[in-house]
Design an enzyme around this catalytic site. Structure first.
Site, PDB file in Angstrom:
ATOM      1  N   SER A   8      91.942 118.269 109.754  1.00  0.00           N
ATOM      2  CA  SER A   8      90.488 118.213 109.859  1.00  0.00           C
ATOM      3  C   SER A   8      89.988 116.802 109.541  1.00  0.00           C
ATOM      4  O   SER A   8      90.385 115.836 110.180  1.00  0.00           O
ATOM      5  CB  SER A   8      89.853 119.253 108.933  1.00  0.00           C
ATOM      6  OG  SER A   8      88.459 119.356 109.144  1.00  0.00           O
ATOM      7  N   ASP A  64      88.055 126.825 118.000  1.00  0.00           N
ATOM      8  CA  ASP A  64      87.556 126.105 116.829  1.00  0.00           C
ATOM      9  C   ASP A  64      86.055 125.844 116.997  1.00  0.00           C
ATOM     10  O   ASP A  64      85.642 125.115 117.891  1.00  0.00           O
ATOM     11  CB  ASP A  64      88.307 124.779 116.671  1.00  0.00           C
ATOM     12  CG  ASP A  64      88.052 124.111 115.324  1.00  0.00           C
ATOM     13  OD1 ASP A  64      86.981 124.338 114.752  1.00  0.00           O
ATOM     14  OD2 ASP A  64      88.934 123.354 114.869  1.00  0.00           O
ATOM     15  N   HIS A  81      89.492 127.060 113.175  1.00  0.00           N
ATOM     16  CA  HIS A  81      89.633 125.749 112.550  1.00  0.00           C
ATOM     17  C   HIS A  81      90.694 125.736 111.451  1.00  0.00           C
ATOM     18  O   HIS A  81      91.344 124.716 111.235  1.00  0.00           O
ATOM     19  CB  HIS A  81      88.286 125.307 111.964  1.00  0.00           C
ATOM     20  CG  HIS A  81      88.298 123.908 111.431  1.00  0.00           C
ATOM     21  ND1 HIS A  81      88.428 122.796 112.249  1.00  0.00           N
ATOM     22  CD2 HIS A  81      88.222 123.430 110.157  1.00  0.00           C
ATOM     23  CE1 HIS A  81      88.412 121.706 111.512  1.00  0.00           C
ATOM     24  NE2 HIS A  81      88.295 122.049 110.241  1.00  0.00           N
TER      25      HIS A  81
END
Length: 402
Positions: A248, A313, A342
């Site tokens: 991320s 996501d 995600h």
């Protein structure tokens, strides 16, 4: 209507970013979300038992100098120390348990330590429970766990955790996502170490966990620089055996580091092509003030690149992985999980996740490329990061006096 809103947000950021100090403030409060601290670090040579802690009353930046500081902020999340299974323990040689002193010769011989153990002592890593108690990790005889506190170029003290797997020369330098810290990520780290039979080193960004200071994109670049140099200069890992893993928002410092240093490989898990493109993926030209312009820096990565991203996501659109794949020169693989979100790829698709990860790690052992000393910069866009000097980092290891 939504497209107009996107353009307004990106334009506002570019306008306000003209003032450097204002840019840092915007990035700090908009891009980062540090969680409540879920762990404690104490000197290994102290007697570490379950102790009751009181909530922290003073600022985070002062806690490292306070003798009785719990290094926590407010109410803590529920955490339990990790339980290794018999299956896990059977695949590794019996290892020592923790010692309460740094003077143990057996401990020094069996656990990889920095060059000067007296100057760079290990720390104990403990969880914080919902009852504000520090729980010693004393049930991992097969996985020696050390914690070090690095001082980055920004002057912040960076907390870290090092999990060792015997006889492995490779190590993953893991940069975690937003809204978490190395305490909350511990179970994930242990799973990676055990399944892939590899060492792992992770750190908390400035302002996260027990790390001091405030989170900004520039500070994160300094943080990972200190971690990388510590692995090479002190823990004695070869650059070719260091695999950079960015999840991320951790894809930002990871991609930037891999574009400047010799590394064995780069893994981008649910990463972003740039900060402003999270708001508007259709942006063509990267702004000078954009945050984590991975799309431009991945061009300079000479190591193998492995991308994995969830097709569903909702936080960082899958188009970011597609954009990064187009600019990567040494692309190993792109795994787009059709229904993946995600943060669920390594849990919902666990077996396939580790199978692909193991394959990439094996490939990195034979695909190392030395970075040219004078490499032509292929990037056409100049970024604010280009003005920062990360290559001549000087850092120290600091003791936590508690």
């Amino acid at each position: 209507m939504y497209l107009i809103f996107q353009r307004i947000l990106t334009g506002l950021f570019k306008l306000l970013s003209v003032i450097r100090c204002l840019r840092s403030t915007i990035v700090q409060y908009v891009a980062f979300n540090p969680p409540e601290v879920g762990y404690l670090i104490r000197n290994r040579n102290e007697v570490i038992k379950t102790i009751t802690l009181s909530p922290m009353q003073e600022e985070r930046s002062r806690t490292l100098d306070e003798p009785q500081s719990p290094l926590i902020q407010v109410k803590q999340p529920i955490r339990q120390s990790h339980q290794l299974t018999k299956e896990h323990l059977s695949i590794i040689s019996p290892r020592i348990k923790y010692y309460n002193t740094l003077q143990s010769a057996e401990y020094k011989q069996q656990l990889r330590n920095p060059k000067n153990q007296d100057q760079y002592p290990s720390q104990e890593f403990n969880f914080i429970s919902n009852e504000l108690k520090a729980m010693e990790i004393d049930n991992n005889p097969g996985l020696p766990i050390s914690s070090y506190v690095l001082e980055s170029k920004s002057g912040n003290l960076i907390a870290s955790i090092y999990i060792e797997f015997q006889n492995s020369e490779q190590i993953i330098l893991y940069s975690h996502g937003n809204s978490t810290d190395i305490g909350l990520m511990f179970d994930t780290y242990v799973d990676i170490v055990m399944e892939c039979k590899i060492n792992l080193f992770s750190y908390d960004y400035s302002g996260y966990g027990q790390s001091t200071g405030y989170p900004t994109d520039i500070n994160l670049l300094y943080d990972i620089e200190s971690a990388y140099i510590f692995l090479v200069d002190q823990l004695q890992f070869e650059p070719r055996n260091i695999i950079i893993y960015g999840y991320s928002i951790g894809s930002g410092p990871s991609t930037n580091l891999a574009s400047r240093h010799d590394v064995g490989g780069l893994i981008i898990h649910s990463g972003l092509s740039s900060g402003l493109r999270v708001i508007d993926p259709t942006i063509d030209h990267t702004s000078y003030n954009d945050i984590f312009p991975n799309l431009d820096y991945i061009v300079d990565v000479t190591a193998p690149v492995y991308l994995l991203h969830g097709g569903a996501d909702s936080m960082i659109n899958v188009v970011h992985a597609e954009q990064l794949a187009q600019n990567a020169h040494h692309l190993f693989s792109v795994w787009l999980v059709e229904n993946g979100g995600h943060g669920d790829i390594d849990s919902q698709w666990k077996e396939l996740y580790f199978k692909r990860l193991q394959r990439f790690l094996q490939y990195c052992q034979t695909a190392y490329v030395v970075r040219p000393q004078q490499k032509q910069n292929k990037r056409t866009t100049k970024h604010i990061y280009d003005e920062c000097n990360f290559d001549k980092e000087i850092f120290q290891i600091s003791l936590l006096e508690m």
